[in-house]
Enzyme design. Structure first.
Site, PDB file in Angstrom:
ATOM      1  CB  ALA A   1       1.449   0.352   6.315  1.00  0.00           C
TER       2      ALA A   1
ATOM      3  NE  ARG B   1       4.221   6.586   1.589  1.00  0.00           N
ATOM      4  CZ  ARG B   1       4.454   5.359   2.000  1.00  0.00           C
ATOM      5  NH1 ARG B   1       4.905   4.457   1.154  1.00  0.00           N
ATOM      6  NH2 ARG B   1       4.245   5.032   3.243  1.00  0.00           N
TER       7      ARG B   1
ATOM      8  NE  ARG C   1      10.798   5.520   8.477  1.00  0.00           N
ATOM      9  CZ  ARG C   1       9.760   5.445   7.637  1.00  0.00           C
ATOM     10  NH1 ARG C   1       9.685   4.466   6.760  1.00  0.00           N
ATOM     11  NH2 ARG C   1       8.809   6.354   7.681  1.00  0.00           N
TER      12      ARG C   1
ATOM     13  CE1 TYR D   1       9.236   4.705   3.040  1.00  0.00           C
ATOM     14  CE2 TYR D   1       7.680   6.544   2.985  1.00  0.00           C
ATOM     15  CZ  TYR D   1       8.173   5.400   3.601  1.00  0.00           C
ATOM     16  OH  TYR D   1       7.610   4.942   4.768  1.00  0.00           O
TER      17      TYR D   1
ATOM     18  CG  ASN E   1       8.113  -2.348   0.370  1.00  0.00           C
ATOM     19  OD1 ASN E   1       7.640  -2.445   1.508  1.00  0.00           O
ATOM     20  ND2 ASN E   1       8.721  -1.252  -0.050  1.00  0.00           N
TER      21      ASN E   1
ATOM     22  CD  GLU F   1      10.181  -7.851   5.892  1.00  0.00           C
ATOM     23  OE1 GLU F   1      10.412  -8.941   6.451  1.00  0.00           O
ATOM     24  OE2 GLU F   1       9.876  -6.818   6.509  1.00  0.00           O
TER      25      GLU F   1
ATOM     26  CG  HIS G   1      11.045  -2.709   4.475  1.00  0.00           C
ATOM     27  ND1 HIS G   1       9.688  -2.539   4.456  1.00  0.00           N
ATOM     28  CD2 HIS G   1      11.263  -3.899   5.093  1.00  0.00           C
ATOM     29  CE1 HIS G   1       9.115  -3.579   5.030  1.00  0.00           C
ATOM     30  NE2 HIS G   1      10.047  -4.412   5.419  1.00  0.00           N
TER      31      HIS G   1
ATOM     32  N   PRO H   1       0.785  -1.227   0.000  1.00  0.00           N
ATOM     33  CG  PRO H   1      -0.090  -1.074   2.143  1.00  0.00           C
ATOM     34  CD  PRO H   1       0.558  -2.044   1.198  1.00  0.00           C
ATOM     35  CG  ASN H   2      -0.169   4.387   1.316  1.00  0.00           C
ATOM     36  OD1 ASN H   2      -1.123   4.961   0.785  1.00  0.00           O
ATOM     37  ND2 ASN H   2      -0.240   3.874   2.520  1.00  0.00           N
TER      38      ASN H   2
END
Ligand code: DQA
Length: 147
Positions: free
Chosen positions: A79, A22, A109, A27, A76, A100, A102, A14-15
């Site tokens: 969230a 964004r 973070r 990012y 990825n 995975e 990111h 998502p996003n």
């Protein structure tokens, strides 16, 4: 006989359709389209076949993982990394190697980003190298699939 190219499914959660616009300080400025282009260039170099999709909803991510029509998964979960037992269970159920990814280093973070429900069912996690994280993950997938 010529072997069929290995199939890697790349899922952007998502996003991530908003990449490039964004929170660019976190990012980066590369769009998802540009990232997918770099992924497909590297895939040709590595001799693997890649299909990349972006999905905002958890159920749809579970559905494509369940299909199992791939040899390895690069994901990825965005969230959902920090919330989704359903995505974790789908990866575990299908049992294909998953990497995975990111863009940001989730360990540096906010506290809530430090825990990944996915890490325990992934072969490994690549986090913090911006869009390059995907390319490192693709190399890892290719290496796993040729072992
Ligand atoms: C992300 C990190 C997540 O915490 C966040 O929710 C994202 C993107 C990353 O690629 O750095 O959407 O997965």
């Amino acid at each position: 006989m010529k072997q069929k190219a290995k199939q890697v499914l790349v899922i952007h959660g998502p996003n991530l359709n908003l990449l490039g616009r964004r929170e660019t300080d976190i990012y980066g400025t590369k769009s998802l389209q540009a990232i997918n282009k770099s992924i497909s260039v590297l895939a040709s170099e590595l001799g693997i076949h890649v299909r990349a999709i972006q999905l905002n909803s958890e159920g749809e991510i579970v559905d494509v993982i369940q299909k199992g029509d791939y040899d390895a998964l690069v994901i990825n979960p965005a969230a959902y990394t920090h919330t989704s037992i359903a995505i974790r269970d789908a990866i575990a159920a299908i049992g294909k190697p998953a990497i995975e990814v990111h863009l940001s280093n989730i360990s540096r973070r906010e506290e809530f980003r430090k825990h990944s429900f996915i890490a325990g069912v992934a072969v490994g996690q690549i986090s913090g190298f911006g869009s390059e994280s995907y390319l490192l993950a693709l190399r890892a997938a290719a290496s796993i699939l040729t072992q």
